[in-house]
Scaffold this motif. Structure first.
Motif, PDB file in Angstrom:
ATOM      1  N   GLU A 138       0.916  -1.183   0.023  1.00 58.76           N
ATOM      2  CA  GLU A 138      -0.068   0.186  -0.112  1.00 58.76           C
ATOM      3  C   GLU A 138       0.806   1.275   0.028  1.00 58.76           C
ATOM      4  N   LEU A 146       1.949   1.887  -3.588  1.00 56.07           N
ATOM      5  CA  LEU A 146       0.721   2.138  -4.257  1.00 56.07           C
ATOM      6  C   LEU A 146       0.600   3.832  -3.961  1.00 56.07           C
ATOM      7  N   LEU A 147       0.377   4.150  -2.888  1.00 58.91           N
ATOM      8  CA  LEU A 147      -0.140   5.631  -2.632  1.00 58.91           C
ATOM      9  C   LEU A 147       1.255   6.552  -2.858  1.00 58.91           C
ATOM     10  N   ASN A 148       2.402   6.237  -2.843  1.00 57.34           N
ATOM     11  CA  ASN A 148       3.406   6.947  -3.119  1.00 57.34           C
ATOM     12  C   ASN A 148       4.157   6.824  -4.626  1.00 57.34           C
TER      13      ASN A 148
END
Length: 614
Positions: free
Chosen positions: A572, A575-577
């Motif tokens: 995650e 994915l977010l960065n």
């Protein structure tokens, strides 16, 4: 007479030299020959792979053979017409999707049957009597006879009606319904300018089969008059300013197709490489806008014809990742080349227009336009020079463009120059702010192998590529900077995995070391992933990232492997960065290469991610 296209003669194609120039004639003749070759290749492919389709189901073989019976003038007149290029391009799209093999009774059957439209047009042009065929009306109850300037309207506007046509000796047709009743259709001429270019809002075959988001205009008597009036005035400007350009446009443009713009102050114009001779245009009350659009779009056609003979660009990314001074979105180098070529023509034309005796409304605005275009061209040329590699002919073309630009010296006050410069700089600044990954991230050159002298590596690479049926020099560049690229390696592996498994490939790859080759790393990573060895997959994906930390796709592959290793928080985090990781690719590469002694490169990369996104 010898006509040679080389790095010197190509410079003649920068400025208009007229329709009588043998070099201009040759590039358009070559374009027509390319069309004939594509038609012949289509026929040969269908004859080889689906003979019943062209013999029994559609009579395409018979229609194709009939082409040879018509005069060369008839063939050239009809097969150069834009709707034939649309038909041919659509046919190849269907064949490339294997429609002739998988679904021969569906779309491709009806499409091949419609080839008879062009046979009828050739018979009409050659004034051949008693040629008979079946045609269908379109959604408006119209049948256009391509390239003849004729369209027929069903008296009841009945759509998709099958009718039997027979040619006569007076450019008319005897038309019958399926029950053999004679039908009197209304025969009309397609409107055209005095120079012969048609304004065609009646032939639905020129509507591009819904490929593009365009609203085509249905012409009425009043709107036809409005259109022709504006176009004749625009043509007067072009012919008065440059008769050489005017004569070339008559060679390159056959049909103007009217469309609606989505806003009253937005003008639309468009051409298509696969459809020579067609120009999409929305109406505008300002004649100067229509004039620039005609000059602009014609030069797209001219460059498209030239690109059939030489690629111009031979190095550089084909993807949409570069700044263009004419667009808000990232563009490919090919698009920037197109913009450079057409706008240098606009610049030259605008500069000539300022020096004619014609009364020009808003002369100050035109002077500002000339200055703006020159500055934009200088920026575009810098992008091309920095990122592209050219063929020898391409280098000559760019040199010719630069010489043409340098001949123009806009005459506007310094304060106006400064204001335009500020606006152009703000455009680039805004683009860079919206595309930081394309500005801050270095696109590393692809290297097939870290150690090309290592015969073991090259043997493994050669054997694995042969087993997969791919070329060892396959272009992997799109995988290094696109977020969702087409991955031909993965697609091939998935297909083979479901067909016969990957055991033989695993045997070939068993001695592969991390970092031996970016291509081998990717093959090994995908193979391990498909075999559910997610730790091994993560290791090889990490090696891909170590070589190309700016590649969002490699990060995503690594992320999916982590998810299967139950490292959900790390997955995650990536994915977010993802944008931050790509933007800091150089820092990541430095961290990974500093700690070469680490036994667990996967863990090291995860720690690096956490450190960088804090």
């Amino acid at each position: 007479m010898k006509i040679e296209l080389n790095s010197n003669t190509i410079k003649k194609l920068v400025s208009p030299t007229g329709a009588s120039d043998p070099l201009v004639q040759v590039i358009y003749l070559a374009e027509y020959h390319r069309t004939l070759l594509r038609l012949s290749n289509l026929y040969q492919k269908l004859r080889s792979e689906s003979p019943p389709l062209i013999d029994d189901d559609t009579n395409f073989r018979q229609s194709f053979e009939l082409v040879k019976s018509f005069s060369k003038k008839a063939q050239r007149k009809i097969l150069r017409y834009p709707s034939f290029s649309i038909w041919l391009d659509t046919a190849w799209q269907l064949v490339n999707r294997k429609a002739h093999i998988l679904f021969p009774e569906m779309h491709i059957k009806f499409h091949l049957e419609s080839f008879i439209n062009f046979i009828l047009a050739m018979a009409t042009y050659d004034k051949i009597e008693n040629f008979e065929c079946y045609l269908y009306t379109d959604s408006a109850g119209i049948i256009a006879i391509p390239g003849t300037g004729i369209y027929l309207q069903h008296p009841q506007h009945i759509a998709f009606k099958r009718l039997r046509f027979t040619t006569t000796n007076n450019d008319k047709f005897n038309i019958y319904t399926d029950d053999n009743q004679k039908l009197e259709m209304i025969q009309n001429e397609i409107p055209h300018l005095n120079n012969g270019i048609e304004l065609n809002g009646f032939d639905s075959d020129l509507h591009l089969g819904g490929r593009y988001d365009l609203r085509f205009e249905e012409l009425t008597p009043n709107t036809t008059i409005k259109w022709l009036s504006s176009l004749e005035e625009a043509w007067f400007w072009i012919d008065s300013c440059s008769s050489l350009l005017a004569s070339e446009i008559l060679m390159g443009v056959q049909s103007l197709v009217p469309v609606h713009s989505h806003a009253i102050d937005v003008h639309i114009s468009q051409t298509f490489r696969e459809i020579p001779g067609l120009l999409i245009l929305s109406w505008m009350s300002d004649t100067s806008v229509i004039v620039e659009a005609l000059v602009h779009e014609y030069h797209h056609h001219k460059l498209h014809a030239l690109l059939n003979l030489d690629p111009i660009l031979v190095e550089g990314s084909p993807e949409e990742i570069y700044y263009s001074p004419w667009r808000d979105d990232p563009r490919p180098l090919g698009g920037i080349l197109q913009g450079t070529y057409v706008f240098q023509a606009v610049l030259e034309f605008g500069n000539k227009l300022l020096k004619t005796d014609m009364p020009i409304l808003q002369e100050k605005r035109l002077q500002q336009r000339v200055y703006t275009v020159k500055k934009q061209l200088q920026t575009a040329l810098k992008v091309l020079r920095t990122n592209a590699g050219f063929s020898s002919i391409g280098r000559g073309l760019i040199e010719g463009i630069e010489e043409n630009i340098d001949r123009v010296e806009p005459e506007i006050p310094q304060i106006e120059q400064q204001l335009i410069d500020l606006r152009l700089k703000e455009h680039q600044r805004q683009w860079e702010a919206e595309n930081p990954n394309l500005v801050e991230t270095k696109i590393f050159p692809i290297k097939l192998s870290v150690d090309l002298e290592n015969k073991d590596i090259n043997t493994i690479l050669s054997q694995s590529c042969q087993w997969l049926g791919i070329a060892p020099n396959i272009d992997l560049r799109p995988l290094t900077y696109l977020r969702q690229p087409l991955d031909p390696i993965l697609e091939t592996l998935v297909a083979i995995y479901h067909d016969r498994g990957l055991k033989e490939l695993e045997e070939i790859l068993k001695s592969t070391q991390l970092g031996d080759s970016i291509l081998l790393d990717l093959i090994c990573g995908h193979t391990a992933y498909l075999d559910r060895d997610y730790q091994k997959a993560a290791e090889f994906y990490q090696s891909c990232i170590e070589q190309y930390p700016n590649a969002p796709y490699f990060w995503q592959c690594f992320m999916f492997a982590l998810r299967h290793l139950n490292l959900l928080e790390d997955c995650e985090l990536i994915l977010l960065n993802l944008d931050k990781l790509v933007a800091n690719s150089l820092a990541i590469q430095e961290i990974l290469r500093q700690d070469l002694s680490s036994d667990n490169k996967v863990q090291l990369l995860v720690k690096s991610v956490k450190k960088l996104v804090k």
